[in-house]
Scaffold this motif. Structure first.
Motif, PDB file in Angstrom:
ATOM      1  N   MET A   1       0.895  -0.766   0.112  1.00  0.00           N
ATOM      2  CA  MET A   1      -0.356  -0.517  -0.048  1.00  0.00           C
ATOM      3  C   MET A   1       0.635   1.312   0.301  1.00  0.00           C
ATOM      4  N   THR A   2       0.492   2.520  -0.881  1.00  0.00           N
ATOM      5  CA  THR A   2       1.391   3.171  -0.907  1.00  0.00           C
ATOM      6  C   THR A   2       0.439   4.449   0.487  1.00  0.00           C
ATOM      7  N   ASP A   3       1.365   5.710   1.197  1.00  0.00           N
ATOM      8  CA  ASP A   3       0.854   6.101   2.164  1.00  0.00           C
ATOM      9  C   ASP A   3      -1.042   6.421   1.409  1.00  0.00           C
ATOM     10  N   LEU A   4      -1.125   6.586   0.705  1.00  0.00           N
ATOM     11  CA  LEU A   4      -2.658   7.225   0.023  1.00  0.00           C
ATOM     12  C   LEU A   4      -3.363   5.840   0.620  1.00  0.00           C
ATOM     13  N   ALA A   5      -3.166   4.622   0.444  1.00  0.00           N
ATOM     14  CA  ALA A   5      -3.885   3.823   0.546  1.00  0.00           C
ATOM     15  C   ALA A   5      -4.287   3.473   2.082  1.00  0.00           C
ATOM     16  N   TYR A   6      -3.008   3.885   2.839  1.00  0.00           N
ATOM     17  CA  TYR A   6      -3.339   4.322   4.436  1.00  0.00           C
ATOM     18  C   TYR A   6      -4.106   5.414   5.028  1.00  0.00           C
ATOM     19  N   MET A   7      -3.918   6.272   3.680  1.00  0.00           N
ATOM     20  CA  MET A   7      -4.544   7.242   4.793  1.00  0.00           C
ATOM     21  C   MET A   7      -6.091   6.952   4.090  1.00  0.00           C
ATOM     22  N   GLY A  61       0.766  10.257   9.207  1.00  0.00           N
ATOM     23  CA  GLY A  61       0.624   9.268   8.127  1.00  0.00           C
ATOM     24  C   GLY A  61       1.013   9.547   7.178  1.00  0.00           C
ATOM     25  N   PHE A  62       2.140   9.990   6.833  1.00  0.00           N
ATOM     26  CA  PHE A  62       3.241  10.022   5.827  1.00  0.00           C
ATOM     27  C   PHE A  62       3.510   9.239   6.426  1.00  0.00           C
ATOM     28  N   ASN A  63       4.219   9.072   4.663  1.00  0.00           N
ATOM     29  CA  ASN A  63       5.111   7.422   4.358  1.00  0.00           C
ATOM     30  C   ASN A  63       5.719   7.651   3.811  1.00  0.00           C
ATOM     31  N   GLU A  64       6.454   9.169   3.991  1.00  0.00           N
ATOM     32  CA  GLU A  64       8.064   8.656   2.869  1.00  0.00           C
ATOM     33  C   GLU A  64       8.950   9.496   4.018  1.00  0.00           C
ATOM     34  N   PRO A  65      10.757   8.472   4.016  1.00  0.00           N
ATOM     35  CA  PRO A  65      11.686   9.136   4.598  1.00  0.00           C
ATOM     36  C   PRO A  65      12.215  10.372   4.444  1.00  0.00           C
ATOM     37  N   ASN A  66      13.051  10.537   5.151  1.00  0.00           N
ATOM     38  CA  ASN A  66      14.230  12.066   5.225  1.00  0.00           C
ATOM     39  C   ASN A  66      12.846  13.001   5.665  1.00  0.00           C
ATOM     40  N   ALA A  67      11.947  12.899   6.617  1.00  0.00           N
ATOM     41  CA  ALA A  67      11.100  14.097   6.489  1.00  0.00           C
ATOM     42  C   ALA A  67      11.009  14.854   8.158  1.00  0.00           C
ATOM     43  N   VAL A  68      10.429  15.585   8.702  1.00  0.00           N
ATOM     44  CA  VAL A  68      10.360  16.605   9.970  1.00  0.00           C
ATOM     45  C   VAL A  68       9.558  16.438   9.810  1.00  0.00           C
ATOM     46  N   LEU A  84      10.034  18.034   4.386  1.00  0.00           N
ATOM     47  CA  LEU A  84      10.234  16.780   3.064  1.00  0.00           C
ATOM     48  C   LEU A  84      11.007  16.965   2.366  1.00  0.00           C
ATOM     49  N   ARG A  85      11.144  16.058   1.085  1.00  0.00           N
ATOM     50  CA  ARG A  85      11.771  15.857   0.622  1.00  0.00           C
ATOM     51  C   ARG A  85      11.306  16.534  -0.911  1.00  0.00           C
ATOM     52  N   GLU A  92      12.308  10.798  -9.370  1.00  0.00           N
ATOM     53  CA  GLU A  92      10.338  10.197  -8.974  1.00  0.00           C
ATOM     54  C   GLU A  92      10.645   9.031 -10.124  1.00  0.00           C
ATOM     55  N   THR A  93      10.902   9.317 -11.222  1.00  0.00           N
ATOM     56  CA  THR A  93      10.847   8.357 -12.052  1.00  0.00           C
ATOM     57  C   THR A  93      11.720   6.969 -12.159  1.00  0.00           C
ATOM     58  N   TRP A  94      13.076   7.266 -11.218  1.00  0.00           N
ATOM     59  CA  TRP A  94      13.491   5.924 -10.984  1.00  0.00           C
ATOM     60  C   TRP A  94      12.856   4.905  -9.667  1.00  0.00           C
ATOM     61  N   HIS A  95      12.473   6.075  -8.666  1.00  0.00           N
ATOM     62  CA  HIS A  95      12.309   5.304  -7.420  1.00  0.00           C
ATOM     63  C   HIS A  95      10.927   5.575  -6.727  1.00  0.00           C
ATOM     64  N   GLY A  96       9.845   6.022  -7.832  1.00  0.00           N
ATOM     65  CA  GLY A  96       8.979   5.916  -7.242  1.00  0.00           C
ATOM     66  C   GLY A  96       8.216   8.085  -6.770  1.00  0.00           C
ATOM     67  N   ARG A  97       7.278   7.579  -7.006  1.00  0.00           N
ATOM     68  CA  ARG A  97       6.351   9.344  -6.872  1.00  0.00           C
ATOM     69  C   ARG A  97       6.599  10.284  -5.037  1.00  0.00           C
ATOM     70  N   ARG A  98       6.838  10.859  -4.775  1.00  0.00           N
ATOM     71  CA  ARG A  98       6.741  11.810  -3.957  1.00  0.00           C
ATOM     72  C   ARG A  98       5.714  12.772  -3.826  1.00  0.00           C
ATOM     73  N   LEU A  99       4.457  13.198  -2.659  1.00  0.00           N
ATOM     74  CA  LEU A  99       4.251  14.035  -2.079  1.00  0.00           C
ATOM     75  C   LEU A  99       5.002  15.355  -2.793  1.00  0.00           C
TER      76      LEU A  99
END
Length: 441
Positions: A1-7, A61-68, A84-85, A92-99
């Motif tokens: 699940m993505t963070d949006l699915a968890y939300m 409820g935010f599911n990305e790394p490197n955030a405060v 956040l990033r 994002e093309t290589w590693h996935g979408r960011r908010l």
């Protein structure tokens, strides 16, 4: 699940309400920092699947790394800010979408959002004339380094875990719904494992049956490393090699649970590889089952884990004396902890975002000791109940009991009417287990 699915299964307003409750307990003229998890290297340029820090998730409820997350309280007013990033089309093309910074504040019900690279400057500005910092040191080294680099001095520093641990101990209705689902999916995994177990299959194949069922019902990952322990492997409490072939006549102990929407299930069942308990296996199993049933009766609001565990120990010692595994007066054996060679862990633990969830086990004002679990249970707490007996191959006991390890574990919610077992869908009575494994039910 993505963070949006968890939300979708946890309303965003609940995260905001948690931040508000946390801010109420902060001193005025203070700031609070919570750091996210970071990606962990697996090997070379590959990372482990990312799993958000439970505290950070609980408050954002935010599911990305490197955030405060920064919560500022000034003159009684709260301000929620996320670093956040930023969006980056190439990465994002290589590693996935960011908010992304532009969408973060509205999407996460925050006041402001900044790129993580702006943390130093923004934190210094917001912390001017601020007396107090809330920070959890050594939880995330990257966060400690970022904070040290900012070079902002505070008169007082407090650890916010003392507040948040207590908050997390009491589950909301939304959390309870997710934990019921985690318990149900975990139970379905155990049922499949029972039905698919047979001699000569390797333990890891049974583990794959569990994961298959978890995935099939929407739980992408196990909540922890699954224990699939046959024969005397079951006497190793945290056995995870899962590489032995199942043998006819052995027992199989499985301790496994799914993670659903970040919440953990945690079930243990022990059953015969060939579908039929031998007499010695049955005798040990019945002691553990009797103890677990009695513990569940006692684990209600107002009682403590310690009270239930005292009764569990009594039942086990009396049962072991009757079988000749222990010799002597039960009360004297309990007084000198003779049972510790066969039952060396606690009766259970808190359950939630972490399989060993946070929160004090001791009465208010006493040191939090895992060996002194005398805190009265309250409505909204969720915990495991997992009595066991492990009789090592080298134990000085009658030969027929050597190498038998049995654990029976369920998850319970403390309610105003007693408790509710969240994992009752997987059987634990001997007759029911044998019926499942024979295909009768």
């Amino acid at each position: 699940m993505t963070d949006l699915a968890y939300m979708a299964v946890m309303p965003q307003h609940e995260f905001s309400e948690r931040r508000a409750k946390l801010a109420e307990q902060m001193q005025d003229n203070s700031v609070l920092l919570v750091f996210s998890e970071v990606e962990k290297r697996r090997n070379n340029d590959c990372s482990f699947p990312f799993r958000q820090d439970s505290y950070f998730w609980y408050l954002t409820g935010f599911n990305e790394p490197n955030a405060v997350l920064l919560i500022r309280k000034k003159q009684g007013q709260r301000q929620d800010i996320l670093f956040l990033r930023p969006s980056d089309p190439l990465l994002e093309t290589w590693h996935g979408r960011r908010l992304g910074v532009e969408k973060a504040a509205e999407k996460l019900a925050l006041d402001q959002a900044y790129a993580i690279d702006e943390f130093e400057a923004v934190f210094a500005r917001l912390s001017k004339a601020t007396d107090c910092l809330y920070h959890a040191p050594q939880l995330h080294p990257w966060g400690d380094a970022l904070l040290e680099k900012s070079a902002v001095d505070f008169i007082r520093v407090f650890d916010w875990r003392l507040i948040v641990d207590e908050m997390r101990l009491f589950k909301s209705q939304n959390e309870i719904a997710l934990m019921q689902q985690a318990g149900q999916i975990s139970a379905l995994g155990h049922l499949r494992a029972m039905r698919e177990t047979r001699p000569n299959r390797p333990e890891y194949e049974i583990e794959s049956e569990l994961v298959h069922e978890f995935n099939r019902f929407g739980a992408r990952y196990a909540a922890y490393n699954s224990i699939v322990a046959s024969g005397d492997n079951a006497c190793i409490l945290h056995y995870t090699e899962n590489d032995r072939s199942l043998k006819d006549g052995d027992l199989l102990l499985i301790d496994a649970g799914c993670e659903f929407a970040m919440y953990a299930g945690d079930i243990s069942r022990t059953f015969p590889v060939n579908g039929k308990f031998s007499q010695p296996q049955r005798e040990i199993y019945e002691i553990v089952l009797k103890a677990q049933k009695r513990a569940i009766e006692l684990l209600v609001a107002g009682n403590s884990i310690q009270q239930a565990n005292d009764e569990v120990i009594r039942i086990k010692v009396e049962g072991l004396v009757k079988l000749g595994i222990l010799q002597g007066d039960p009360q004297e054996l309990i007084a000198r902890e003779a049972h510790r060679q066969f039952y060396m862990h606690g009766l259970g633990h808190w359950l939630g975002l972490d399989v060993h969830d946070v929160g004090s086990y001791s009465k208010q004002g006493e040191a939090n000791s895992r060996n002194k679990r005398n805190r009265p249970l309250e409505v909204g707490m969720v915990l495991t109940v997992e009595p066991s007996l492990y009789i090592a191959p080298q134990a000085e006991v009658p030969e027929q009991y050597k190498g038998i390890g049995i654990r029976i574990e369920d998850n319970i919610l403390i309610t105003e009417y007693g408790n509710k077992v969240l994992t009752s869908a997987v059987p634990k009575e001997i007759s029911d287990i044998e019926a499942v494994m024979s295909g009768k039910i």
